[in-house]
Design a protein around this motif. Structure first.
Motif, PDB file in Angstrom:
ATOM      1  N   HIS A  85       0.822  -1.281  -0.147  1.00 19.69           N
ATOM      2  CA  HIS A  85       0.063   0.092   0.072  1.00 19.69           C
ATOM      3  C   HIS A  85       1.063   1.179   0.175  1.00 19.69           C
ATOM      4  O   HIS A  85       2.001   1.142   0.211  1.00 19.69           O
ATOM      5  N   VAL A  86       0.268   2.196  -0.216  1.00 18.86           N
ATOM      6  CA  VAL A  86       0.930   3.692  -0.262  1.00 18.86           C
ATOM      7  C   VAL A  86       1.700   3.992   0.929  1.00 18.86           C
ATOM      8  O   VAL A  86       1.206   3.500   2.135  1.00 18.86           O
ATOM      9  N   TYR A  87       2.828   4.544   1.283  1.00 13.14           N
ATOM     10  CA  TYR A  87       3.436   4.996   2.179  1.00 13.14           C
ATOM     11  C   TYR A  87       2.584   6.086   2.630  1.00 13.14           C
ATOM     12  O   TYR A  87       2.489   7.204   2.006  1.00 13.14           O
ATOM     13  N   LEU A  88       2.158   6.336   3.900  1.00 17.73           N
ATOM     14  CA  LEU A  88       1.193   7.184   4.601  1.00 17.73           C
ATOM     15  C   LEU A  88       2.130   7.937   5.500  1.00 17.73           C
ATOM     16  O   LEU A  88       2.536   7.438   6.391  1.00 17.73           O
ATOM     17  N   VAL A  89       2.145   9.104   5.445  1.00 19.25           N
ATOM     18  CA  VAL A  89       2.627  10.003   6.677  1.00 19.25           C
ATOM     19  C   VAL A  89       2.091  11.342   6.781  1.00 19.25           C
ATOM     20  O   VAL A  89       1.530  11.797   5.592  1.00 19.25           O
ATOM     21  N   CYS A  90       1.830  11.958   7.718  1.00 17.06           N
ATOM     22  CA  CYS A  90       1.140  13.354   7.963  1.00 17.06           C
ATOM     23  C   CYS A  90       2.366  14.081   7.684  1.00 17.06           C
ATOM     24  O   CYS A  90       3.309  14.386   8.294  1.00 17.06           O
ATOM     25  N   ALA A  91       2.341  14.892   6.421  1.00 15.43           N
ATOM     26  CA  ALA A  91       3.318  15.378   5.887  1.00 15.43           C
ATOM     27  C   ALA A  91       3.211  16.955   6.146  1.00 15.43           C
ATOM     28  O   ALA A  91       4.113  17.570   5.950  1.00 15.43           O
ATOM     29  N   ALA A  92       2.280  17.278   6.792  1.00 12.05           N
ATOM     30  CA  ALA A  92       2.078  18.569   7.173  1.00 12.05           C
ATOM     31  C   ALA A  92       3.283  19.394   7.976  1.00 12.05           C
ATOM     32  O   ALA A  92       3.880  18.619   9.028  1.00 12.05           O
ATOM     33  N   GLY A  93       3.797  20.290   7.291  1.00 14.20           N
ATOM     34  CA  GLY A  93       5.175  20.936   8.074  1.00 14.20           C
ATOM     35  C   GLY A  93       6.422  20.300   7.745  1.00 14.20           C
ATOM     36  O   GLY A  93       7.526  20.728   8.358  1.00 14.20           O
ATOM     37  N   LEU A  94       6.509  19.162   7.068  1.00 14.80           N
ATOM     38  CA  LEU A  94       7.591  18.319   6.956  1.00 14.80           C
ATOM     39  C   LEU A  94       8.388  18.648   5.758  1.00 14.80           C
ATOM     40  O   LEU A  94       7.491  18.762   4.524  1.00 14.80           O
ATOM     41  N   SER A  95       9.777  18.767   5.571  1.00 14.42           N
ATOM     42  CA  SER A  95      10.383  19.073   4.068  1.00 14.42           C
ATOM     43  C   SER A  95      10.200  17.591   3.462  1.00 14.42           C
ATOM     44  O   SER A  95      10.108  16.557   4.087  1.00 14.42           O
ATOM     45  N   ALA A  96      10.701  17.851   2.418  1.00 14.77           N
ATOM     46  CA  ALA A  96      10.549  16.559   1.430  1.00 14.77           C
ATOM     47  C   ALA A  96      12.165  15.561   1.917  1.00 14.77           C
ATOM     48  O   ALA A  96      11.778  14.461   1.992  1.00 14.77           O
ATOM     49  N   GLU A  97      13.119  16.223   2.428  1.00 16.75           N
ATOM     50  CA  GLU A  97      14.147  15.593   2.954  1.00 16.75           C
ATOM     51  C   GLU A  97      13.578  14.780   4.176  1.00 16.75           C
ATOM     52  O   GLU A  97      14.238  13.451   4.574  1.00 16.75           O
ATOM     53  N   GLU A  98      12.900  15.311   5.026  1.00 16.82           N
ATOM     54  CA  GLU A  98      12.606  14.723   6.277  1.00 16.82           C
ATOM     55  C   GLU A  98      11.489  13.527   6.096  1.00 16.82           C
ATOM     56  O   GLU A  98      11.484  12.538   6.556  1.00 16.82           O
ATOM     57  N   LEU A  99      10.629  13.853   5.132  1.00 19.14           N
ATOM     58  CA  LEU A  99       9.862  12.807   4.516  1.00 19.14           C
ATOM     59  C   LEU A  99      10.522  11.395   3.910  1.00 19.14           C
ATOM     60  O   LEU A  99      10.302  10.463   4.266  1.00 19.14           O
ATOM     61  N   LEU A 100      11.695  11.770   3.289  1.00 18.52           N
ATOM     62  CA  LEU A 100      12.358  10.666   2.724  1.00 18.52           C
ATOM     63  C   LEU A 100      13.000   9.847   3.802  1.00 18.52           C
ATOM     64  O   LEU A 100      13.004   8.815   3.834  1.00 18.52           O
ATOM     65  N   ARG A 101      13.643  10.714   4.826  1.00 17.77           N
ATOM     66  CA  ARG A 101      14.239   9.947   5.969  1.00 17.77           C
ATOM     67  C   ARG A 101      13.235   9.141   6.589  1.00 17.77           C
ATOM     68  O   ARG A 101      13.715   8.151   6.820  1.00 17.77           O
ATOM     69  N   ARG A 102      12.123   9.544   6.923  1.00 10.22           N
ATOM     70  CA  ARG A 102      11.078   8.724   7.676  1.00 10.22           C
ATOM     71  C   ARG A 102      10.837   7.489   6.641  1.00 10.22           C
ATOM     72  O   ARG A 102      10.513   6.378   7.332  1.00 10.22           O
ATOM     73  N   LEU A 103      10.752   7.522   5.460  1.00  8.20           N
ATOM     74  CA  LEU A 103      10.223   6.677   4.471  1.00  8.20           C
ATOM     75  C   LEU A 103      11.358   5.535   4.568  1.00  8.20           C
ATOM     76  O   LEU A 103      11.080   4.367   4.868  1.00  8.20           O
ATOM     77  N   HIS A 104      12.605   5.925   4.652  1.00  3.65           N
ATOM     78  CA  HIS A 104      13.751   4.957   4.680  1.00  3.65           C
ATOM     79  C   HIS A 104      13.481   4.269   6.057  1.00  3.65           C
ATOM     80  O   HIS A 104      13.919   2.977   6.023  1.00  3.65           O
ATOM     81  N   ALA A 105      13.430   5.039   6.946  1.00  6.70           N
ATOM     82  CA  ALA A 105      13.526   4.427   8.292  1.00  6.70           C
ATOM     83  C   ALA A 105      12.060   3.149   8.486  1.00  6.70           C
ATOM     84  O   ALA A 105      12.484   2.424   9.063  1.00  6.70           O
ATOM     85  N   ARG A 106      11.023   3.645   7.817  1.00  4.68           N
ATOM     86  CA  ARG A 106      10.121   2.707   7.997  1.00  4.68           C
ATOM     87  C   ARG A 106      10.163   1.507   6.905  1.00  4.68           C
ATOM     88  O   ARG A 106       9.470   0.572   7.413  1.00  4.68           O
ATOM     89  N   LEU A 107      10.945   1.573   6.042  1.00  2.00           N
ATOM     90  CA  LEU A 107      11.209   0.172   5.305  1.00  2.00           C
ATOM     91  C   LEU A 107      11.609  -0.963   6.137  1.00  2.00           C
ATOM     92  O   LEU A 107      11.172  -1.817   5.529  1.00  2.00           O
ATOM     93  N   ASP A 108      12.224  -0.750   7.383  1.00  2.00           N
ATOM     94  CA  ASP A 108      12.711  -1.494   8.051  1.00  2.00           C
ATOM     95  C   ASP A 108      12.008  -2.280   9.139  1.00  2.00           C
ATOM     96  O   ASP A 108      12.108  -3.291   9.919  1.00  2.00           O
ATOM     97  N   ASN A 109      10.611  -1.504   9.040  1.00  2.00           N
ATOM     98  CA  ASN A 109       9.707  -1.992  10.088  1.00  2.00           C
ATOM     99  C   ASN A 109       8.904  -3.309   9.792  1.00  2.00           C
ATOM    100  O   ASN A 109       8.977  -3.684   8.244  1.00  2.00           O
ATOM    101  N   ASP A 110       8.661  -4.205  10.923  1.00  2.00           N
ATOM    102  CA  ASP A 110       7.726  -5.404  10.310  1.00  2.00           C
ATOM    103  C   ASP A 110       6.549  -5.066  10.276  1.00  2.00           C
ATOM    104  O   ASP A 110       6.074  -3.694  10.296  1.00  2.00           O
ATOM    105  N   GLU A 111       5.617  -5.942   9.564  1.00  2.00           N
ATOM    106  CA  GLU A 111       4.183  -5.659   9.113  1.00  2.00           C
ATOM    107  C   GLU A 111       3.417  -5.140  10.510  1.00  2.00           C
ATOM    108  O   GLU A 111       2.519  -4.408  10.379  1.00  2.00           O
ATOM    109  N   GLU A 112       3.395  -5.595  11.390  1.00  2.00           N
ATOM    110  CA  GLU A 112       2.593  -5.092  12.807  1.00  2.00           C
ATOM    111  C   GLU A 112       3.017  -3.616  13.031  1.00  2.00           C
ATOM    112  O   GLU A 112       2.021  -2.927  13.198  1.00  2.00           O
TER     113      GLU A 112
END
Length: 180
Positions: free
Chosen positions: A124-151
């Motif tokens: 599914h789509v990568y969902l993040v509350c993007a309000a107030g975040l820079s593109a660089e911060e959104l990218l950092r968060r995306l990369h960090a979340r790729l390591d998460n388990d499903e739960e």
């Protein structure tokens, strides 16, 4: 009629409480595109104040079956991809993702690649509350979340969906002219 650039609603909480059920559900779908969410939150009216509305929305989101969460996710554009067209939901998405509007091409390409990797991993789509975040911060968060388990990721997705929904609900029931 709402202002399609800002997503400003035409009324406050008192008027929202008095809408017929079908119109209330329609308005709520712009905040969270789960039909079950819209049905349950509309059925809970009247709300005494915006805090009561937000609390009920949070409870409903926490209890939604995962298929209903996925239905809501289907309405969200990918981070870095600007939603097109008129309407409150598109206007809200554009405003929420304002941090990507002037991002350099490399960051936008990295977001596109990250979105693809995320969707491949989680379905599914990568969902993040993007309000107030820079593109660089959104990218950092995306990369960090790729390591998460499903739960873990499902828990975070619900939290992010709740944050986005709270912002949109506040906009939906803000009194005309912004007075509180």
């Amino acid at each position: 009629m709402p202002n399609v650039e800002t997503g400003a609603p035409p009324y406050g909480l008192a008027v929202f409480n008095q809408l017929d059920a079908a119109r209330a559900r329609e308005e709520l779908l712009a905040c969270c595109a789960s039909r079950a969410f819209a049905e349950r939150v509309a059925a809970g009216r009247p709300y005494s104040d915006t805090d009561a509305l937000a609390a009920e929305a949070g409870r409903v989101l926490a209890e939604l079956p995962w298929d209903d969460v996925l239905e809501a996710l289907d309405a969200h554009p990918r981070i870095g991809e600007r939603p097109r067209g008129p309407g409150r939901e598109a206007a809200w998405s554009r405003r929420e993702q304002a941090g990507t509007a002037h991002a350099d091409r490399e960051v936008l390409e990295a977001l596109a690649a990250g979105n693809a990797a995320y969707e491949e991993r989680f379905g599914h789509v990568y969902l993040v509350c993007a309000a107030g975040l820079s593109a660089e911060e959104l990218l950092r968060r995306l990369h960090a979340r790729l390591d998460n388990d499903e739960e873990t990721e499902r828990r975070i997705v619900r939290e992010e969906l709740a944050a986005i929904t709270r912002l949109r609900l506040a906009g939906l029931v803000a009194p005309p002219g912004g007075a509180r």
